[in-house]
Design a protein around this motif. Structure first.
Motif, PDB file in Angstrom:
ATOM      1  N   UNK A 130       0.862  -1.181   0.000  1.00 17.72           N
ATOM      2  CA  UNK A 130       0.000   0.000   0.000  1.00 17.72           C
ATOM      3  C   UNK A 130       0.902   1.236   0.000  1.00 17.72           C
ATOM      4  N   UNK A 131       0.825   2.003  -1.072  1.00 15.50           N
ATOM      5  CA  UNK A 131       1.622   3.214  -1.196  1.00 15.50           C
ATOM      6  C   UNK A 131       0.772   4.407  -0.749  1.00 15.50           C
ATOM      7  N   UNK A 132       1.211   5.111   0.288  1.00 14.19           N
ATOM      8  CA  UNK A 132       0.437   6.206   0.870  1.00 14.19           C
ATOM      9  C   UNK A 132       0.851   7.537   0.258  1.00 14.19           C
ATOM     10  N   UNK A 133      -0.161   8.292  -0.176  1.00 10.43           N
ATOM     11  CA  UNK A 133       0.042   9.650  -0.663  1.00 10.43           C
ATOM     12  C   UNK A 133      -1.100  10.510  -0.118  1.00 10.43           C
ATOM     13  N   UNK A 134      -1.153  10.650   1.208  1.00  7.38           N
ATOM     14  CA  UNK A 134      -2.269  11.316   1.873  1.00  7.38           C
ATOM     15  C   UNK A 134      -1.763  12.423   2.792  1.00  7.38           C
ATOM     16  N   UNK A 135      -2.673  13.295   3.190  1.00  6.33           N
ATOM     17  CA  UNK A 135      -2.340  14.362   4.124  1.00  6.33           C
ATOM     18  C   UNK A 135      -2.168  13.777   5.520  1.00  6.33           C
ATOM     19  N   UNK A 136      -1.159  14.229   6.231  1.00  6.93           N
ATOM     20  CA  UNK A 136      -0.884  13.741   7.587  1.00  6.93           C
ATOM     21  C   UNK A 136      -1.903  14.345   8.551  1.00  6.93           C
ATOM     22  N   UNK A 137      -2.579  13.490   9.318  1.00  2.86           N
ATOM     23  CA  UNK A 137      -3.633  13.945  10.224  1.00  2.86           C
ATOM     24  C   UNK A 137      -3.274  13.570  11.658  1.00  2.86           C
ATOM     25  N   UNK A 138      -2.904  14.574  12.443  1.00  2.00           N
ATOM     26  CA  UNK A 138      -2.582  14.356  13.853  1.00  2.00           C
ATOM     27  C   UNK A 138      -2.595  15.721  14.537  1.00  2.00           C
ATOM     28  N   UNK A 139      -3.613  15.956  15.382  1.00  2.00           N
ATOM     29  CA  UNK A 139      -3.733  17.264  16.047  1.00  2.00           C
ATOM     30  C   UNK A 139      -2.557  17.559  16.968  1.00  2.00           C
ATOM     31  N   UNK A 140      -1.848  16.524  17.377  1.00  2.00           N
ATOM     32  CA  UNK A 140      -0.738  16.734  18.291  1.00  2.00           C
ATOM     33  C   UNK A 140       0.580  17.031  17.593  1.00  2.00           C
ATOM     34  N   UNK A 141       0.583  17.014  16.269  1.00  2.00           N
ATOM     35  CA  UNK A 141       1.812  17.271  15.519  1.00  2.00           C
ATOM     36  C   UNK A 141       1.515  18.283  14.425  1.00  2.00           C
ATOM     37  N   UNK A 142       1.574  19.593  14.810  1.00  3.50           N
ATOM     38  CA  UNK A 142       1.221  20.640  13.860  1.00  3.50           C
ATOM     39  C   UNK A 142       2.236  20.764  12.730  1.00  3.50           C
ATOM     40  N   UNK A 143       3.484  20.394  12.982  1.00  2.00           N
ATOM     41  CA  UNK A 143       4.518  20.528  11.948  1.00  2.00           C
ATOM     42  C   UNK A 143       4.199  19.654  10.735  1.00  2.00           C
ATOM     43  N   UNK A 144       3.767  18.412  10.987  1.00  2.00           N
ATOM     44  CA  UNK A 144       3.456  17.508   9.880  1.00  2.00           C
ATOM     45  C   UNK A 144       2.047  17.703   9.355  1.00  2.00           C
ATOM     46  N   UNK A 200       0.292  20.336   9.252  1.00  2.00           N
ATOM     47  CA  UNK A 200       0.095  21.605   8.568  1.00  2.00           C
ATOM     48  C   UNK A 200       0.716  21.658   7.188  1.00  2.00           C
ATOM     49  N   UNK A 201       1.402  20.637   6.780  1.00  2.00           N
ATOM     50  CA  UNK A 201       2.046  20.626   5.465  1.00  2.00           C
ATOM     51  C   UNK A 201       1.015  20.462   4.361  1.00  2.00           C
ATOM     52  N   UNK A 202       1.172  21.190   3.271  1.00  2.00           N
ATOM     53  CA  UNK A 202       0.249  21.090   2.152  1.00  2.00           C
ATOM     54  C   UNK A 202       0.533  19.854   1.291  1.00  2.00           C
ATOM     55  N   UNK A 203       1.810  19.520   1.124  1.00  2.00           N
ATOM     56  CA  UNK A 203       2.123  18.363   0.299  1.00  2.00           C
ATOM     57  C   UNK A 203       1.757  17.076   1.037  1.00  2.00           C
ATOM     58  N   UNK A 204       1.426  16.012   0.297  1.00  2.00           N
ATOM     59  CA  UNK A 204       0.984  14.767   0.938  1.00  2.00           C
ATOM     60  C   UNK A 204       2.101  14.073   1.698  1.00  2.00           C
ATOM     61  N   UNK A 205       1.714  13.330   2.710  1.00  2.00           N
ATOM     62  CA  UNK A 205       2.639  12.483   3.462  1.00  2.00           C
ATOM     63  C   UNK A 205       2.811  11.187   2.666  1.00  2.00           C
ATOM     64  N   UNK A 206       4.043  10.810   2.389  1.00  2.00           N
ATOM     65  CA  UNK A 206       4.296   9.650   1.542  1.00  2.00           C
ATOM     66  C   UNK A 206       4.959   8.531   2.356  1.00  2.00           C
ATOM     67  N   UNK A 207       4.520   7.346   2.089  1.00  2.00           N
ATOM     68  CA  UNK A 207       5.091   6.184   2.755  1.00  2.00           C
ATOM     69  C   UNK A 207       4.593   4.909   2.098  1.00  2.00           C
ATOM     70  N   UNK A 208       5.179   3.798   2.470  1.00  2.00           N
ATOM     71  CA  UNK A 208       4.797   2.503   1.917  1.00  2.00           C
ATOM     72  C   UNK A 208       4.579   1.521   3.057  1.00  2.00           C
ATOM     73  N   UNK A 209       3.440   0.830   3.025  1.00  2.00           N
ATOM     74  CA  UNK A 209       3.128  -0.204   4.006  1.00  2.00           C
ATOM     75  C   UNK A 209       3.100  -1.535   3.269  1.00  2.00           C
TER      76      UNK A 209
END
Length: 344
Positions: free
Chosen positions: A263-277, A279-288
């Motif tokens: 599963x290749x992730x290209x989604x927005x990072x969602x975590x109210x406790x981590x504003x740095x990530x 708040x980024x406009x570009x998608x969070x990328x990762x592979x599961x």
């Protein structure tokens, strides 16, 4: 026999396990009975190989006859590398996939028209599939039989399975397949694995499926002595519900042996406790990547045992329902995006 044929035979013998040599050479049938009886299968493989080479030199075997041995071994033991599944789509008139003789001649003609130096060998298997061994060259070099590609096309179906194909030759193979079967195009189905039969069973639904029902079959009582009938009855209902949902998602009985799901992730990072990530406009990328000796059985067991929540998320049930094990997840399509999968 020239040096290239000898080198090819040595490579083929090296990759055949010693326990399989006798049965494979028996089916090869390019040695006389006397020559075959003279072989000592208990010898070290290097010595056995040299003795076999001397017999093949006596018979002056050609590269065509030696590649038959390689093909026999791959047909008997297809799980030698990673297979990628493709599907022929947009059939034109009456497709010719089921006409073996026409397909074989047409495929060779079209492929040799596209590339000057290529060696193609075909063989029909007992399950009505046609195996194709392709040694690729180019306009200036001879075909390299040491690194062949294997193609398996199941007649009367649009499915094709490919192994050992590089990106350079992929368009040529696809074009030859399309032209020789009268389909409009060919597409990757984003399904791959080492077990060829598992990929085939998954795509052709050749395993025991279970369809949704309001009336699941009752569980057999394993413990007739109920300490509390009401509690046991409630537990039985929950257990039966989990088993039913697991079977609906992954099938029943023996399941295709699939090893991985990516599963290749290209989604927005969602975590109210981590504003740095977040708040980024570009998608969070990762592979599961899920890996198991039998992934479908493992996932089914997790659901039926209660280790995983039910109903089964579409991200997992899509493996069997869509016949894929490579997915791209985006915000626009939160479940599954149909972007291209990994290259062969």
């Amino acid at each position: 026999m020239d040096d290239s044929v000898k080198q090819l035979l040595r490579q083929i013998i090296r990759k055949i396990p010693s326990s399989k040599l006798q049965s494979t050479l028996t089916k090869w049938d390019h040695l006389s009975k006397r020559q075959f009886r003279s072989l000592d299968f208990t010898q070290p493989k290097w010595l056995f190989c040299e003795n076999l080479l001397s017999l093949c030199e006596e018979n002056d075997l050609t590269v065509k006859q030696v590649t038959e041995l390689d093909m026999l071994y791959h047909i008997e033991h297809p799980n030698q590398g990673t297979w990628y599944a493709c599907q022929l789509v947009d059939a034109e008139e009456e497709t010719l996939s089921s006409e073996l003789v026409h397909f074989r001649e047409s495929f060779k003609k079209h492929l040799k028209f596209l590339i000057s130096h290529v060696a193609v060998k075909t063989k029909k298997n007992d399950d009505d599939s046609i195996w194709i061994r392709i040694a690729w060259g180019d306009n200036f070099t001879r075909p390299n039989h040491l690194k062949p590609s294997y193609v398996v096309h199941h007649l009367q179906t649009p499915y094709v399975f490919v192994s050992g194909l590089t990106a350079k030759y992929k368009p040529l193979l696809h074009q030859a397949l399309v032209l020789s079967t009268r389909y409009g195009s060919i597409t990757d189905v984003h399904l791959s694995g080492r077990c060829l039969s598992a990929l085939r069973d998954l795509l052709m639904r050749q395993y025991k499926q279970v369809f949704p029902t309001k009336y699941p079959r009752p569980l057999q009582e394993r413990n007739p002595l109920l300490s509390n009938p009401n509690i046991e009855n409630e537990h039985m209902k929950h257990t039966e519900n989990r088993l039913q949902m697991a079977a609906e998602a992954f099938g029943d009985g023996a399941l295709p042996k699939l090893e991985t799901a990516v599963y290749k992730l290209q989604t927005k990072y969602r975590d109210n406790g981590n504003e740095m990530l977040s708040g980024r406009e570009e998608p969070f990328r990762g592979v599961v990547r899920f890996t198991s000796s039998n992934l479908l059985e493992s996932l089914k067991s997790c659901v039926s045992s209660g280790m995983a929540s039910a109903p089964v998320t579409p991200l997992l049930s899509s493996i069997t329902q869509k016949g894929r094990n490579y997915f791209v997840i985006t915000d626009k399509a939160p479940e599954i995006s149909h972007t291209p999968g990994p290259k062969m």
